[in-house]
Motif scaffolding. Sequence first.
Motif, PDB file in Angstrom:
ATOM      1  N   LEU A 271       0.802  -1.219   0.000  1.00 25.38           N
ATOM      2  CA  LEU A 271       0.000   0.000   0.000  1.00 25.38           C
ATOM      3  C   LEU A 271       0.838   1.274   0.000  1.00 25.38           C
ATOM      4  N   LEU A 272       2.093   1.157   0.412  1.00 29.69           N
ATOM      5  CA  LEU A 272       3.016   2.286   0.341  1.00 29.69           C
ATOM      6  C   LEU A 272       4.423   1.764   0.151  1.00 29.69           C
ATOM      7  N   THR A 273       5.295   2.652  -0.288  1.00 27.72           N
ATOM      8  CA  THR A 273       6.726   2.327  -0.409  1.00 27.72           C
ATOM      9  C   THR A 273       7.513   3.354   0.382  1.00 27.72           C
ATOM     10  N   ARG A 274       8.689   2.941   0.834  1.00 29.46           N
ATOM     11  CA  ARG A 274       9.614   3.854   1.521  1.00 29.46           C
ATOM     12  C   ARG A 274      10.973   3.737   0.866  1.00 29.46           C
ATOM     13  N   ARG A 275      11.667   4.855   0.868  1.00 29.44           N
ATOM     14  CA  ARG A 275      13.031   4.880   0.328  1.00 29.44           C
ATOM     15  C   ARG A 275      13.757   6.076   0.906  1.00 29.44           C
ATOM     16  N   LEU A 276      15.068   6.102   0.717  1.00 27.86           N
ATOM     17  CA  LEU A 276      15.840   7.266   1.139  1.00 27.86           C
ATOM     18  C   LEU A 276      15.607   8.401   0.153  1.00 27.86           C
ATOM     19  N   SER A 277      15.565   9.603   0.658  1.00 20.37           N
ATOM     20  CA  SER A 277      15.372  10.781  -0.178  1.00 20.37           C
ATOM     21  C   SER A 277      16.564  10.967  -1.101  1.00 20.37           C
ATOM     22  N   GLU A 278      16.289  11.385  -2.319  1.00 17.83           N
ATOM     23  CA  GLU A 278      17.374  11.661  -3.263  1.00 17.83           C
ATOM     24  C   GLU A 278      18.106  12.943  -2.886  1.00 17.83           C
ATOM     25  N   ARG A 279      17.414  13.880  -2.231  1.00 17.88           N
ATOM     26  CA  ARG A 279      18.018  15.161  -1.823  1.00 17.88           C
ATOM     27  C   ARG A 279      18.857  15.036  -0.573  1.00 17.88           C
ATOM     28  N   ASP A 280      18.391  14.204   0.381  1.00 21.46           N
ATOM     29  CA  ASP A 280      19.088  14.054   1.659  1.00 21.46           C
ATOM     30  C   ASP A 280      18.986  12.599   2.068  1.00 21.46           C
ATOM     31  N   ARG A 281      20.068  11.873   1.942  1.00 21.88           N
ATOM     32  CA  ARG A 281      20.080  10.428   2.185  1.00 21.88           C
ATOM     33  C   ARG A 281      19.831  10.067   3.656  1.00 21.88           C
ATOM     34  N   ARG A 282      19.753  11.070   4.525  1.00 22.11           N
ATOM     35  CA  ARG A 282      19.419  10.799   5.933  1.00 22.11           C
ATOM     36  C   ARG A 282      17.920  10.747   6.147  1.00 22.11           C
ATOM     37  N   VAL A 283      17.153  11.161   5.155  1.00 23.43           N
ATOM     38  CA  VAL A 283      15.701  11.274   5.272  1.00 23.43           C
ATOM     39  C   VAL A 283      15.023  10.125   4.535  1.00 23.43           C
ATOM     40  N   THR A 284      14.074   9.486   5.208  1.00 18.56           N
ATOM     41  CA  THR A 284      13.259   8.457   4.574  1.00 18.56           C
ATOM     42  C   THR A 284      11.959   9.090   4.124  1.00 18.56           C
ATOM     43  N   VAL A 285      11.558   8.783   2.899  1.00 15.55           N
ATOM     44  CA  VAL A 285      10.303   9.300   2.362  1.00 15.55           C
ATOM     45  C   VAL A 285       9.368   8.131   2.082  1.00 15.55           C
ATOM     46  N   ALA A 286       8.080   8.416   2.160  1.00 13.10           N
ATOM     47  CA  ALA A 286       7.055   7.411   1.880  1.00 13.10           C
ATOM     48  C   ALA A 286       6.202   7.899   0.725  1.00 13.10           C
ATOM     49  N   GLN A 287       5.673   6.941  -0.020  1.00 13.91           N
ATOM     50  CA  GLN A 287       4.801   7.262  -1.141  1.00 13.91           C
ATOM     51  C   GLN A 287       3.719   6.197  -1.219  1.00 13.91           C
ATOM     52  N   ILE A 288       2.501   6.627  -1.481  1.00 13.71           N
ATOM     53  CA  ILE A 288       1.395   5.684  -1.628  1.00 13.71           C
ATOM     54  C   ILE A 288       1.526   4.977  -2.975  1.00 13.71           C
ATOM     55  N   THR A 289       1.191   3.705  -3.001  1.00  5.70           N
ATOM     56  CA  THR A 289       1.228   2.937  -4.246  1.00  5.70           C
ATOM     57  C   THR A 289      -0.126   3.066  -4.955  1.00  5.70           C
ATOM     58  N   PRO A 290      -0.204   2.670  -6.212  1.00  9.94           N
ATOM     59  CA  PRO A 290      -1.511   2.657  -6.884  1.00  9.94           C
ATOM     60  C   PRO A 290      -2.544   1.800  -6.137  1.00  9.94           C
ATOM     61  N   THR A 291      -2.107   0.688  -5.565  1.00 12.44           N
ATOM     62  CA  THR A 291      -3.009  -0.160  -4.782  1.00 12.44           C
ATOM     63  C   THR A 291      -3.504   0.577  -3.545  1.00 12.44           C
ATOM     64  N   GLY A 292      -2.603   1.278  -2.877  1.00 14.04           N
ATOM     65  CA  GLY A 292      -2.978   2.068  -1.696  1.00 14.04           C
ATOM     66  C   GLY A 292      -3.922   3.198  -2.061  1.00 14.04           C
ATOM     67  N   ARG A 293      -3.658   3.858  -3.178  1.00 10.90           N
ATOM     68  CA  ARG A 293      -4.519   4.963  -3.627  1.00 10.90           C
ATOM     69  C   ARG A 293      -5.926   4.441  -3.941  1.00 10.90           C
ATOM     70  N   LYS A 294      -6.016   3.278  -4.572  1.00 11.60           N
ATOM     71  CA  LYS A 294      -7.316   2.694  -4.898  1.00 11.60           C
ATOM     72  C   LYS A 294      -8.079   2.357  -3.609  1.00 11.60           C
ATOM     73  N   LEU A 295      -7.370   1.782  -2.629  1.00 12.68           N
ATOM     74  CA  LEU A 295      -8.008   1.438  -1.356  1.00 12.68           C
ATOM     75  C   LEU A 295      -8.546   2.689  -0.667  1.00 12.68           C
ATOM     76  N   ILE A 296      -7.750   3.734  -0.588  1.00 10.48           N
ATOM     77  CA  ILE A 296      -8.175   4.975   0.073  1.00 10.48           C
ATOM     78  C   ILE A 296      -9.352   5.602  -0.663  1.00 10.48           C
ATOM     79  N   THR A 297      -9.296   5.617  -1.959  1.00 10.43           N
ATOM     80  CA  THR A 297     -10.406   6.162  -2.748  1.00 10.43           C
ATOM     81  C   THR A 297     -11.692   5.411  -2.435  1.00 10.43           C
ATOM     82  N   ASN A 298     -11.602   4.091  -2.336  1.00 14.10           N
ATOM     83  CA  ASN A 298     -12.779   3.274  -2.037  1.00 14.10           C
ATOM     84  C   ASN A 298     -13.280   3.458  -0.599  1.00 14.10           C
ATOM     85  N   LEU A 299     -12.375   3.780   0.325  1.00 15.19           N
ATOM     86  CA  LEU A 299     -12.739   3.889   1.739  1.00 15.19           C
ATOM     87  C   LEU A 299     -13.157   5.293   2.162  1.00 15.19           C
ATOM     88  N   ARG A 300     -12.892   6.298   1.357  1.00 15.44           N
ATOM     89  CA  ARG A 300     -13.217   7.682   1.759  1.00 15.44           C
ATOM     90  C   ARG A 300     -14.700   7.855   2.057  1.00 15.44           C
TER      91      ARG A 300
END
Length: 168
Positions: free
Chosen positions: A96-125
């Motif tokens: 439902l989401l992915t995490r990775r290190l930021s390209e700008r600052d490798r000390r920062v972890t960023v999260a992003q919703i996946t298409p599957t996660g976006r579909k789930l949230i859209t259905n649950l709103r």
Amino acid sequence: MMEIAHDTDPHESLMLPSRSHEMNFWHRVVAVYMGVLPDLEHDLQKAGKISFFEFQVLDHLSSENSHMSMTRLAARCNSSLSRLSHVARKLEGRGLLTRRLSERDRRVTVAQITPTGRKLITNLRDVYHRAVESRMLESLSGEGLRQAIELMDHMLRRNEPDHWLFSA
């Protein structure tokens, strides 16, 4: 500073030692929140096998076109970074989401919703909005809702003047 009113009945004050107007208000805030949360959790679990907190995480991520730092996401969810990391790991395992290190600052972890996660949230709103409306908002008139928002904003600004809600 607010004046604290105390009960005059000594027997009642022995049973409820913190019965000021302020504590009466606080107990009501907690009662409303705790009264709505189990039903909201039930509705979200039934419709999408997701908790209220998981819904909040994905909903905030879905409002971004790209990714969000885990620190910013924790603030948006009123959560500790530790709690968010634990839940993010679970959501990542469900795709439902992915995490990775930021390209700008490798000390920062960023999260992003996946298409599957976006579909789930859209259905649950709709489920989420219906639950909040039927269990809380329908009890307020338009003016009552405006006053409630104003009151909550006043308290929030006192405690967190830079809260993200004020920059949205």
